[in-house]
Design a protein around this motif. Structure first.
Motif, PDB file in Angstrom:
ATOM      1  N   MET A 152      -6.925   9.976  -6.759  1.00  0.00           N
ATOM      2  CA  MET A 152      -6.043   8.826  -6.789  1.00  0.00           C
ATOM      3  C   MET A 152      -4.770   9.113  -6.004  1.00  0.00           C
ATOM      4  O   MET A 152      -4.344  10.263  -5.881  1.00  0.00           O
ATOM      5  N   LEU A 153      -4.163   8.050  -5.466  1.00  0.00           N
ATOM      6  CA  LEU A 153      -2.859   8.120  -4.812  1.00  0.00           C
ATOM      7  C   LEU A 153      -1.956   7.122  -5.525  1.00  0.00           C
ATOM      8  O   LEU A 153      -2.377   5.977  -5.767  1.00  0.00           O
ATOM      9  N   GLY A 157       8.534   6.321  -6.320  1.00  0.00           N
ATOM     10  CA  GLY A 157       9.725   6.068  -5.519  1.00  0.00           C
ATOM     11  C   GLY A 157       9.346   5.798  -4.082  1.00  0.00           C
ATOM     12  O   GLY A 157       8.465   4.978  -3.800  1.00  0.00           O
ATOM     13  N   ASN A 158       9.973   6.501  -3.145  1.00  0.00           N
ATOM     14  CA  ASN A 158       9.644   6.366  -1.729  1.00  0.00           C
ATOM     15  C   ASN A 158       8.563   7.361  -1.298  1.00  0.00           C
ATOM     16  O   ASN A 158       8.305   7.503  -0.099  1.00  0.00           O
ATOM     17  N   TYR A 159       7.962   8.039  -2.256  1.00  0.00           N
ATOM     18  CA  TYR A 159       6.908   9.019  -1.987  1.00  0.00           C
ATOM     19  C   TYR A 159       5.589   8.534  -2.581  1.00  0.00           C
ATOM     20  O   TYR A 159       5.530   7.540  -3.297  1.00  0.00           O
ATOM     21  N   THR A 160       4.538   9.262  -2.260  1.00  0.00           N
ATOM     22  CA  THR A 160       3.229   8.997  -2.862  1.00  0.00           C
ATOM     23  C   THR A 160       2.698  10.288  -3.465  1.00  0.00           C
ATOM     24  O   THR A 160       2.747  11.349  -2.830  1.00  0.00           O
ATOM     25  N   LYS A 161       2.198  10.188  -4.682  1.00  0.00           N
ATOM     26  CA  LYS A 161       1.653  11.344  -5.389  1.00  0.00           C
ATOM     27  C   LYS A 161       0.139  11.376  -5.202  1.00  0.00           C
ATOM     28  O   LYS A 161      -0.548  10.361  -5.374  1.00  0.00           O
ATOM     29  N   THR A 174       4.507   6.173   2.467  1.00  0.00           N
ATOM     30  CA  THR A 174       4.347   5.024   1.579  1.00  0.00           C
ATOM     31  C   THR A 174       2.863   4.784   1.318  1.00  0.00           C
ATOM     32  O   THR A 174       2.001   5.171   2.117  1.00  0.00           O
ATOM     33  N   LEU A 175       2.578   4.110   0.230  1.00  0.00           N
ATOM     34  CA  LEU A 175       1.190   3.806  -0.100  1.00  0.00           C
ATOM     35  C   LEU A 175       0.588   2.846   0.928  1.00  0.00           C
ATOM     36  O   LEU A 175      -0.595   2.944   1.255  1.00  0.00           O
ATOM     37  N   ASN A 176       1.395   1.932   1.450  1.00  0.00           N
ATOM     38  CA  ASN A 176       0.891   1.007   2.468  1.00  0.00           C
ATOM     39  C   ASN A 176       0.438   1.753   3.712  1.00  0.00           C
ATOM     40  O   ASN A 176      -0.599   1.439   4.308  1.00  0.00           O
ATOM     41  N   GLN A 193       0.664  -0.119  -7.090  1.00  0.00           N
ATOM     42  CA  GLN A 193       1.076   1.259  -7.304  1.00  0.00           C
ATOM     43  C   GLN A 193       0.020   2.307  -6.992  1.00  0.00           C
ATOM     44  O   GLN A 193       0.355   3.472  -6.789  1.00  0.00           O
ATOM     45  N   GLN A 194      -1.267   1.921  -6.947  1.00  0.00           N
ATOM     46  CA  GLN A 194      -2.316   2.931  -6.926  1.00  0.00           C
ATOM     47  C   GLN A 194      -3.463   2.613  -5.959  1.00  0.00           C
ATOM     48  O   GLN A 194      -3.879   1.457  -5.832  1.00  0.00           O
TER      49      GLN A 194
END
Length: 238
Positions: A152-153, A157-161, A174-176, A193-194
């Motif tokens: 999963m991603l 905030g301004n990051y992606t885990k 960014t997720l986009n 978000q995911q």
């Protein structure tokens, strides 16, 4: 390119629309005076490009982008210069200060056209599949990760885990942006978000208002938005 002009100033919207009439490659399909109105029009009309003011009543331009499940190309238009660095963290193609100059606008439109042409040439070749490996660095830790192992991603905030094995490092993307790089046959945007790896889905259950909940191997529970539930059904049905 279908474009939407988003600015709380009617005069600013009219001036930008006047300037854009000189560009045959841009078709202005609508305008919005605030983030709520813009979000509705983006989801309904699917513009290729938005000219986006930052400071608006209610939610600002950055908050609007965070709410979108997938974002068009973005050119920020603002009277202020202090947001420039933050704007490019949101993958903006350009940052135009008001009053907007025709030559700067021409350069910004050209950037969008060039990017779209490159994407068209590359097609799915630019997408990364589950068989690709990526370099991930978080602080002093580094990994070379097979995308098949990324469950999963998730926005942070301004990051992606990224979730893989027992790790969940943060990357400054960014997720986009990551959605645009990943193979949609494997990586599915479940909500704002995911993004989930469909190979890691364990089971699916109906949820509220016609949406679904996805249970992932590894224990994560993901609520799929109603809009993305419909996309999921279309993607996974015969």
């Amino acid at each position: 390119m279908k474009a939407l002009v988003v600015d709380d100033s009617r005069l600013a919207r009219n001036e930008l629309k006047r300037l854009l009439k000189e560009f045959d490659s841009v078709q202005v399909i609508g305008e919005a005076a605030n983030a709520m109105e813009a979000r509705e029009k983006i989801e309904a009309d699917k513009p290729d490009l938005i000219f986006l003011d930052i400071q608006m009543p209610g939610k600002n331009g950055f908050e609007l982008l965070e709410e979108l499940e997938s974002s068009p190309e973005v050119i920020f238009t603002t009277a202020y210069d202090e947001y420039a660095i933050k704007a490019f963290e949101y993958n903006a193609l350009d940052y135009l200060q008001k009053p907007i100059q025709k030559d700067r606008l021409a350069g910004a439109v050209s950037k969008v056209a060039e990017k779209r042409e490159k994407q068209k040439e590359k097609g799915d070749e630019a997408r990364m599949t589950e068989n690709d490996q990526v370099f991930v660095k978080d602080g002093d830790n580094c990994w070379f990760v097979l995308l098949a192992n990324v469950r999963m991603l998730e926005v942070d905030g301004n990051y992606t885990k990224l979730y893989f094995d027992e790790h969940k490092p943060m990357i400054p993307r960014t997720l986009n942006y990551l959605e645009s790089r990943l193979d949609p046959k494997t990586f599915f945007r479940a909500n704002r978000q995911q993004i989930i790896n469909l190979r890691w889905v364990e089971r699916i259950e109906p949820w509220f208002s016609g949406s679904i909940k996805i249970y992932m191997k590894g224990g994560h529970e993901v609520d799929v938005s109603r809009r993305q539930t419909q996309r999921f059904k279309e993607l996974m049905s015969f």
